[in-house]
Design a protein around this motif. Structure first.
Motif, PDB file in Angstrom:
ATOM      1  N   ARG B  58     -85.734 -43.581   1.686  1.00 19.94           N
ATOM      2  CA  ARG B  58     -86.756 -44.507   1.182  1.00 19.94           C
ATOM      3  C   ARG B  58     -87.935 -44.472   2.163  1.00 19.94           C
ATOM      4  O   ARG B  58     -87.734 -44.424   3.379  1.00 19.94           O
ATOM      5  CB  ARG B  58     -86.218 -45.927   1.112  1.00 19.94           C
ATOM      6  CG  ARG B  58     -84.707 -46.032   0.962  1.00 19.94           C
ATOM      7  CD  ARG B  58     -84.316 -46.457  -0.400  1.00 19.94           C
ATOM      8  NE  ARG B  58     -82.895 -46.766  -0.502  1.00 19.94           N
ATOM      9  CZ  ARG B  58     -82.070 -46.063  -1.278  1.00 19.94           C
ATOM     10  NH1 ARG B  58     -82.486 -44.999  -1.934  1.00 19.94           N
ATOM     11  NH2 ARG B  58     -80.817 -46.433  -1.390  1.00 19.94           N
ATOM     12  N   LEU B  60     -91.209 -46.402   3.660  1.00 18.24           N
ATOM     13  CA  LEU B  60     -91.735 -47.757   3.813  1.00 18.24           C
ATOM     14  C   LEU B  60     -93.066 -47.703   4.552  1.00 18.24           C
ATOM     15  O   LEU B  60     -93.248 -46.926   5.491  1.00 18.24           O
ATOM     16  CB  LEU B  60     -90.760 -48.630   4.625  1.00 18.24           C
ATOM     17  CG  LEU B  60     -89.307 -48.734   4.165  1.00 18.24           C
ATOM     18  CD1 LEU B  60     -88.517 -49.560   5.172  1.00 18.24           C
ATOM     19  CD2 LEU B  60     -89.222 -49.358   2.791  1.00 18.24           C
ATOM     20  N   PHE B  61     -94.001 -48.542   4.103  1.00 15.86           N
ATOM     21  CA  PHE B  61     -95.245 -48.704   4.834  1.00 15.86           C
ATOM     22  C   PHE B  61     -95.401 -50.183   5.126  1.00 15.86           C
ATOM     23  O   PHE B  61     -95.446 -51.008   4.213  1.00 15.86           O
ATOM     24  CB  PHE B  61     -96.421 -48.175   4.007  1.00 15.86           C
ATOM     25  CG  PHE B  61     -97.747 -48.373   4.693  1.00 15.86           C
ATOM     26  CD1 PHE B  61     -97.998 -47.793   5.944  1.00 15.86           C
ATOM     27  CD2 PHE B  61     -98.745 -49.127   4.099  1.00 15.86           C
ATOM     28  CE1 PHE B  61     -99.209 -47.995   6.575  1.00 15.86           C
ATOM     29  CE2 PHE B  61     -99.962 -49.324   4.739  1.00 15.86           C
ATOM     30  CZ  PHE B  61    -100.201 -48.766   5.978  1.00 15.86           C
ATOM     31  N   ASP B  62     -95.423 -50.521   6.395  1.00 18.03           N
ATOM     32  CA  ASP B  62     -95.466 -51.921   6.828  1.00 18.03           C
ATOM     33  C   ASP B  62     -94.336 -52.735   6.191  1.00 18.03           C
ATOM     34  O   ASP B  62     -94.522 -53.885   5.785  1.00 18.03           O
ATOM     35  CB  ASP B  62     -96.822 -52.548   6.475  1.00 18.03           C
ATOM     36  CG  ASP B  62     -97.917 -52.042   7.404  1.00 18.03           C
ATOM     37  OD1 ASP B  62     -97.585 -51.337   8.383  1.00 18.03           O
ATOM     38  OD2 ASP B  62     -99.088 -52.331   7.135  1.00 18.03           O
ATOM     39  N   GLY B  63     -93.202 -52.106   6.092  1.00 14.32           N
ATOM     40  CA  GLY B  63     -92.045 -52.822   5.572  1.00 14.32           C
ATOM     41  C   GLY B  63     -91.985 -52.882   4.057  1.00 14.32           C
ATOM     42  O   GLY B  63     -91.056 -53.457   3.493  1.00 14.32           O
ATOM     43  N   ASN B  64     -92.981 -52.315   3.385  1.00 14.11           N
ATOM     44  CA  ASN B  64     -92.971 -52.322   1.921  1.00 14.11           C
ATOM     45  C   ASN B  64     -92.630 -50.937   1.402  1.00 14.11           C
ATOM     46  O   ASN B  64     -93.097 -49.935   1.947  1.00 14.11           O
ATOM     47  CB  ASN B  64     -94.329 -52.762   1.375  1.00 14.11           C
ATOM     48  CG  ASN B  64     -94.576 -54.218   1.650  1.00 14.11           C
ATOM     49  OD1 ASN B  64     -93.717 -55.075   1.461  1.00 14.11           O
ATOM     50  ND2 ASN B  64     -95.768 -54.510   2.168  1.00 14.11           N
ATOM     51  N   ARG B  65     -91.875 -50.923   0.357  1.00 14.22           N
ATOM     52  CA  ARG B  65     -91.482 -49.676  -0.271  1.00 14.22           C
ATOM     53  C   ARG B  65     -92.705 -48.985  -0.857  1.00 14.22           C
ATOM     54  O   ARG B  65     -93.545 -49.639  -1.487  1.00 14.22           O
ATOM     55  CB  ARG B  65     -90.480 -50.017  -1.384  1.00 14.22           C
ATOM     56  CG  ARG B  65     -89.830 -48.872  -2.025  1.00 14.22           C
ATOM     57  CD  ARG B  65     -88.854 -48.212  -1.070  1.00 14.22           C
ATOM     58  NE  ARG B  65     -88.216 -47.123  -1.790  1.00 14.22           N
ATOM     59  CZ  ARG B  65     -87.152 -47.293  -2.541  1.00 14.22           C
ATOM     60  NH1 ARG B  65     -86.583 -48.468  -2.609  1.00 14.22           N
ATOM     61  NH2 ARG B  65     -86.635 -46.272  -3.185  1.00 14.22           N
ATOM     62  N   ILE B  66     -92.826 -47.665  -0.640  1.00 14.73           N
ATOM     63  CA  ILE B  66     -93.908 -46.926  -1.302  1.00 14.73           C
ATOM     64  C   ILE B  66     -93.323 -45.843  -2.180  1.00 14.73           C
ATOM     65  O   ILE B  66     -92.225 -45.339  -1.920  1.00 14.73           O
ATOM     66  CB  ILE B  66     -94.925 -46.347  -0.288  1.00 14.73           C
ATOM     67  CG1 ILE B  66     -94.216 -45.515   0.780  1.00 14.73           C
ATOM     68  CG2 ILE B  66     -95.751 -47.451   0.341  1.00 14.73           C
ATOM     69  CD1 ILE B  66     -95.158 -44.817   1.720  1.00 14.73           C
ATOM     70  N   ARG B  67     -94.087 -45.490  -3.221  1.00 15.45           N
ATOM     71  CA  ARG B  67     -93.583 -44.564  -4.226  1.00 15.45           C
ATOM     72  C   ARG B  67     -94.449 -43.323  -4.321  1.00 15.45           C
ATOM     73  O   ARG B  67     -95.593 -43.302  -3.847  1.00 15.45           O
ATOM     74  CB  ARG B  67     -93.520 -45.262  -5.587  1.00 15.45           C
ATOM     75  CG  ARG B  67     -92.620 -46.482  -5.613  1.00 15.45           C
ATOM     76  CD  ARG B  67     -91.168 -46.072  -5.600  1.00 15.45           C
ATOM     77  NE  ARG B  67     -90.807 -45.432  -6.864  1.00 15.45           N
ATOM     78  CZ  ARG B  67     -90.546 -46.090  -7.964  1.00 15.45           C
ATOM     79  NH1 ARG B  67     -90.613 -47.406  -7.999  1.00 15.45           N
ATOM     80  NH2 ARG B  67     -90.228 -45.437  -9.058  1.00 15.45           N
ATOM     81  N   GLN B  70     -98.221 -43.291  -5.599  1.00 12.75           N
ATOM     82  CA  GLN B  70     -99.247 -44.077  -4.922  1.00 12.75           C
ATOM     83  C   GLN B  70    -100.060 -43.180  -3.992  1.00 12.75           C
ATOM     84  O   GLN B  70     -99.604 -42.119  -3.582  1.00 12.75           O
ATOM     85  CB  GLN B  70     -98.598 -45.216  -4.135  1.00 12.75           C
ATOM     86  CG  GLN B  70     -97.982 -46.274  -5.041  1.00 12.75           C
ATOM     87  CD  GLN B  70     -97.310 -47.382  -4.255  1.00 12.75           C
ATOM     88  OE1 GLN B  70     -96.476 -47.104  -3.402  1.00 12.75           O
ATOM     89  NE2 GLN B  70     -97.711 -48.608  -4.516  1.00 12.75           N
ATOM     90  N   LEU B  75    -102.887 -48.013  -0.869  1.00 14.89           N
ATOM     91  CA  LEU B  75    -102.074 -48.785   0.072  1.00 14.89           C
ATOM     92  C   LEU B  75    -102.882 -49.222   1.297  1.00 14.89           C
ATOM     93  O   LEU B  75    -102.324 -49.811   2.224  1.00 14.89           O
ATOM     94  CB  LEU B  75    -100.863 -47.953   0.514  1.00 14.89           C
ATOM     95  CG  LEU B  75     -99.889 -47.591  -0.612  1.00 14.89           C
ATOM     96  CD1 LEU B  75     -99.010 -46.430  -0.214  1.00 14.89           C
ATOM     97  CD2 LEU B  75     -99.039 -48.806  -0.973  1.00 14.89           C
ATOM     98  N   GLU B  76    -104.176 -48.926   1.263  1.00 14.23           N
ATOM     99  CA  GLU B  76    -105.068 -49.290   2.371  1.00 14.23           C
ATOM    100  C   GLU B  76    -104.570 -48.708   3.684  1.00 14.23           C
ATOM    101  O   GLU B  76    -104.540 -49.384   4.713  1.00 14.23           O
ATOM    102  CB  GLU B  76    -105.216 -50.806   2.469  1.00 14.23           C
ATOM    103  CG  GLU B  76    -105.868 -51.400   1.227  1.00 14.23           C
ATOM    104  CD  GLU B  76    -105.851 -52.929   1.244  1.00 14.23           C
ATOM    105  OE1 GLU B  76    -105.724 -53.494   2.342  1.00 14.23           O
ATOM    106  OE2 GLU B  76    -105.962 -53.528   0.174  1.00 14.23           O
ATOM    107  N   ASP B  84     -92.503 -45.232   7.606  1.00 16.11           N
ATOM    108  CA  ASP B  84     -91.113 -45.207   8.055  1.00 16.11           C
ATOM    109  C   ASP B  84     -90.244 -44.556   6.989  1.00 16.11           C
ATOM    110  O   ASP B  84     -90.426 -44.802   5.793  1.00 16.11           O
ATOM    111  CB  ASP B  84     -90.604 -46.629   8.308  1.00 16.11           C
ATOM    112  CG  ASP B  84     -91.305 -47.263   9.486  1.00 16.11           C
ATOM    113  OD1 ASP B  84     -91.390 -46.616  10.551  1.00 16.11           O
ATOM    114  OD2 ASP B  84     -91.790 -48.410   9.337  1.00 16.11           O
ATOM    115  N   VAL B  85     -89.305 -43.761   7.455  1.00 14.19           N
ATOM    116  CA  VAL B  85     -88.318 -43.191   6.522  1.00 14.19           C
ATOM    117  C   VAL B  85     -86.960 -43.783   6.884  1.00 14.19           C
ATOM    118  O   VAL B  85     -86.541 -43.731   8.037  1.00 14.19           O
ATOM    119  CB  VAL B  85     -88.255 -41.661   6.642  1.00 14.19           C
ATOM    120  CG1 VAL B  85     -87.212 -41.110   5.682  1.00 14.19           C
ATOM    121  CG2 VAL B  85     -89.591 -41.061   6.335  1.00 14.19           C
ATOM    122  N   VAL B  86     -86.319 -44.365   5.895  1.00 11.83           N
ATOM    123  CA  VAL B  86     -84.983 -44.935   6.152  1.00 11.83           C
ATOM    124  C   VAL B  86     -83.995 -44.333   5.157  1.00 11.83           C
ATOM    125  O   VAL B  86     -84.389 -43.910   4.073  1.00 11.83           O
ATOM    126  CB  VAL B  86     -84.985 -46.479   6.042  1.00 11.83           C
ATOM    127  CG1 VAL B  86     -85.817 -47.080   7.154  1.00 11.83           C
ATOM    128  CG2 VAL B  86     -85.481 -46.916   4.671  1.00 11.83           C
TER     129      VAL B  86
END
Lengths: 410, 97
Positions: B58, B60-67, B70, B75-76, B84-86
Motif C-alpha cells: 500500500r 501512503l502519503f502523509d498517512g493517507n492511502r494513495i491510488r 491520482q 495530492l498537493e 511510504d510503502v507498507v
C-alpha cells in the motif's frame, strides 16, 4: 351202581366246567393279544411323531428290533411312576425357563419397539427441511440420505430381533406340548422309551433359548450403535444448518443497554453471501476514501479468519463518516489512525522515530478530539488497540489476549 | 541507499519533481516525475524494481492511502516529498504464540 352214576355225573360236570374255564382263558388271551397289537400300533405312531419332531420331517432310520409295545409292558408301575415324577420336575423347570425366556422376549420386543419409535422420530427430524445453505447443499443432501439409510437399517434390525425371538418361542412351545399332554398318558408311556434322545433334544433347545437373549443383546447393541451414529449425523446437520450458532439472548442487568445485532433480511443475507462467497477474489466490492475492498479482503471477516489491514482501515473510514454526519451529539469525536501509524512511528529500523509520522496529522487538529484511536499490529500476527483518551487524560490499551501493555504504552 | 536515480544536477527543470519512496525497512528509492503524471507509473516502477506484487503493498502519503489514478498535483505533493510503502498486515488470535 348209583355211586358210579354219581361219579360219572360229577366227572361230566367237572369236564364242562373245565371246558368253560378254558374258553374263558382263551377269550382273555385273545383280548390281551388285541391290546398288545393296539399298544404296538400306538407306540409306532408316537415313535413316528417323535422322529418327525426330532429329525424335522426327514424319515428316521427305523429299528425293527425295537418293539415299543413289549418295552412298554416291561416297564413296571413303580419305575413308570418314578419316571413320570422325574418328567414332571423337568417340565416344571422347563416351564420356569420358558417363563423367563418369555419375559426376556417381551422386554426385548418392547425395547425394539421403543428404538423403532425413536428411529422413526429421528427420521422425521432428519427429513424435515433445513435452512437453505448454498455452500453446504451437497453435504446436507448426502447426510440426509445417510440418515435415511440408517433409519431403515434400524427398522430392519429390530424386526429381525422380534422375528428370531418369536421363532425360538414357538419352538419351545411345540416341544413342551409334545412332552406334556396330560390327556394322553398312554403316549406318555410310549414316549418314555425315547426319553434319552428327547432329553438331549430338550437340552439343545434350552441351550438355544438361553443363547437367544445374548443374540438379542447383540442386536440391541447394533441398534444402539446405529442410533448413536444417526445422532452424530443429526448434530453435524444442525451445525451445517447454522442452528448451533443461535444462542439465547443475553440478559443485561437493569440500567445497562444491551446491544444486539440486528437480524438480516433475506436480501441483506443474500448480499452477505455474495460478498463472502466463492466469486472472483480480486473483484472490488467496495471502494471508499481510496481504500478498495476486494472479495479476498472481505473473506478475512469470515469466522476464524485473520483480519487484514484493509478492512480495519475501511471500517475506521466508515466510522469517520458516521461521526461527520453527527446523528448523535453524544458520540465522542475521534481521530482514527492508519493501521501502519504505529509501525511507522515505533517499529522503524532505528526504533522510535517521530519524524516518520510528523506530517501525518498536519492537516488535522487531533487535540480537539475526544479520542485518538491507534490500531496496533502486534508481533505481526495480532491486532490490539491503543486509545488516547483526551477527555479523561489517560492512555487505554485493549487486547483480546490480555497481553501486557508495556510494549506499546511505555 | 538506492539513490542512483537522484541526479541533483537536473533539478532546474521546472516541470519535474523528485519524489522519494520509503520502504518499511528504511530503503529509499528516488523517482523523478511530472506533477500531472498518474502515480501508477511510479508505483509500477517501484514494485518491479523491488520485485513485489502491486496487491501486496500500500502506498501512503502523509498517512493517507494513495491510488494509481491520482497525480502528485491532485495530492498537493511538493518536490522532495516522500511516499511510504507498507506491506499488508494480518492478525487474529494466533493458535500458537
Amino acid at each position: 351202581m348209583a355211586s358210579i352214576n354219581l361219579l360219572r355225573d360229577h366227572a361230566r360236570a367237572e369236564e364242562a366246567r373245565m371246558h368253560q374255564r378254558r374258553q374263558q382263558e382263551e377269550q382273555a388271551a385273545e383280548q390281551k393279544r388285541q391290546a398288545l397289537v393296539q399298544y404296538v400300533a400306538r407306540a409306532k405312531e408316537v415313535a413316528a411323531a417323535v422322529d418327525a419332531f426330532i429329525f424335522r420331517g426327514s424319515p428316521a432310520p427305523h429299528d425293527p428290533g425295537l418293539d415299543y409295545g413289549v418295552l412298554a409292558a416291561e416297564i413296571s408301575a413303580d419305575a413308570m411312576a418314578a419316571q413320570i415324577a422325574a418328567k414332571d420336575e423337568e417340565m416344571f423347570h422347563f416351564e420356569e425357563k420358558l417363563c423367563g425366556f418369555e419375559e426376556t422376549r417381551a422386554r426385548g420386543a418392547a425395547e425394539a419397539a421403543e428404538l423403532h419409535q425413536q428411529a422413526t422420530a429421528l427420521a422425521t427430524v432428519l427429513a424435515a427441511p433445513m435452512a437453505p445453505m448454498d455452500d453446504y447443499e451437497a453435504s446436507h443432501a448426502r447426510l440426509t440420505e445417510r440418515a435415511r439409510v440408517l433409519a431403515s437399517e434400524l427398522k430392519r434390525t429390530s424386526k429381525d430381533a422380534c422375528a428370531s425371538a418369536d421363532l425360538a418361542s414357538t419352538r419351545a412351545r411345540s416341544i413342551f406340548n409334545l412332552l406334556w399332554d396330560p390327556a394322553d398318558t398312554e403316549a406318555q408311556h410310549m414316549a418314555d422309551a425315547e426319553r434319552p434322545a428327547k432329553a438331549a433334544q430338550i437340552a439343545t433347545l434350552l441351550a438355544m433359548c438361553s443363547s437367544l437373549p445374548g443374540a438379542l443383546q447383540a442386536v440391541h447393541a447394533a441398534i444402539d450403535h446405529l442410533h448413536a451414529e444417526a445422532e452424530a449425523v443429526l448434530k453435524v446437520l444442525e451445525r451445517l444448518a447454522g442452528h448451533e450458532r443461535l444462542k439465547p439472548p443475553v440478559v443485561m442487568p437493569p440500567g445497562k443497554r444491551a446491544y444486539t445485532l440486528p437480524t438480516l433480511t433475506a436480501e441483506e443475507a443474500e448480499i452477505v453471501d455474495e460478498a463472502l462467497g466463492t466469486g472472483n477474489p480480486n473483484e472490488i466490492l467496495a471502494d471508499f476514501q481510496n481504500i478498495p475492498i476486494s472479495r479476498r479482503d472481505m473473506a478475512t471477516l469470515r469466522p476464524r479468519q485473520w483480519l487484514n489491514d484493509e478492512v480495519i482501515n475501511y471500517f475506521f473510514k466508515l466510522l469517520e463518516q458516521r461521526e461527520a454526519s453527527a446523528v448523535e451529539a453524544t458520540w465522542p469525536r475521534c481521530h482514527f489512525h492508519q493501521t501502519n501509524f504505529y509501525t511507522k512511528l515505533a517499529e522503524t529500523p532505528a526504533g522510535y522515530k517521530y519524524s516518520e509520522v510528523a506530517r501525518w496529522t498536519r492537516k488535522k487538529d487531533v487535540f480537539s478530539k475526544d479520542l485518538i484511536i491507534v490500531p496496533i499490529h502486534c508481533h505481526g500476527n495480532h491486532w490490539t488497540l491503543a486509545v488516547i483518551n483526551m477527555k479523561q487524560k489517560r492512555f487505554e490499551y485493549y487486547d483480546s489476549l490480555r497481553g501486557p501493555p508495556d510494549m506499546v504504552l511505555t | 541507499m538506492a539513490d542512483e536515480e537522484s541526479k541533483q544536477g537536473e533539478e532546474a527543470k521546472p516541470n519535474t519533481m523528485q519524489l522519494k519512496v520509503v520502504s518499511q525497512d528504511g530503503t529509499e528509492v528516488f523517482f523523478k516525475c511530472k506533477p500531472d503524471t498518474k502515480l501508477e507509473k511510479l508505483m509500477r516502477a517501484f514494485c518491479q524494481r523491488q520485485g513485489v506484487a502491486m496487491e501486496s503493498v500500500r502506498f501512503l502519503f502523509d498517512g493517507n492511502r494513495i491510488r494509481e489514478n491520482q497525480t502528485p498535483n491532485e495530492l498537493e505533493m511538493e518536490d522532495g516529498d516522500s511516499i511510504d510503502v507498507v506491506v499488508a498486515q494480518v492478525g487474529g488470535t494466533p493458535t500458537t504464540r
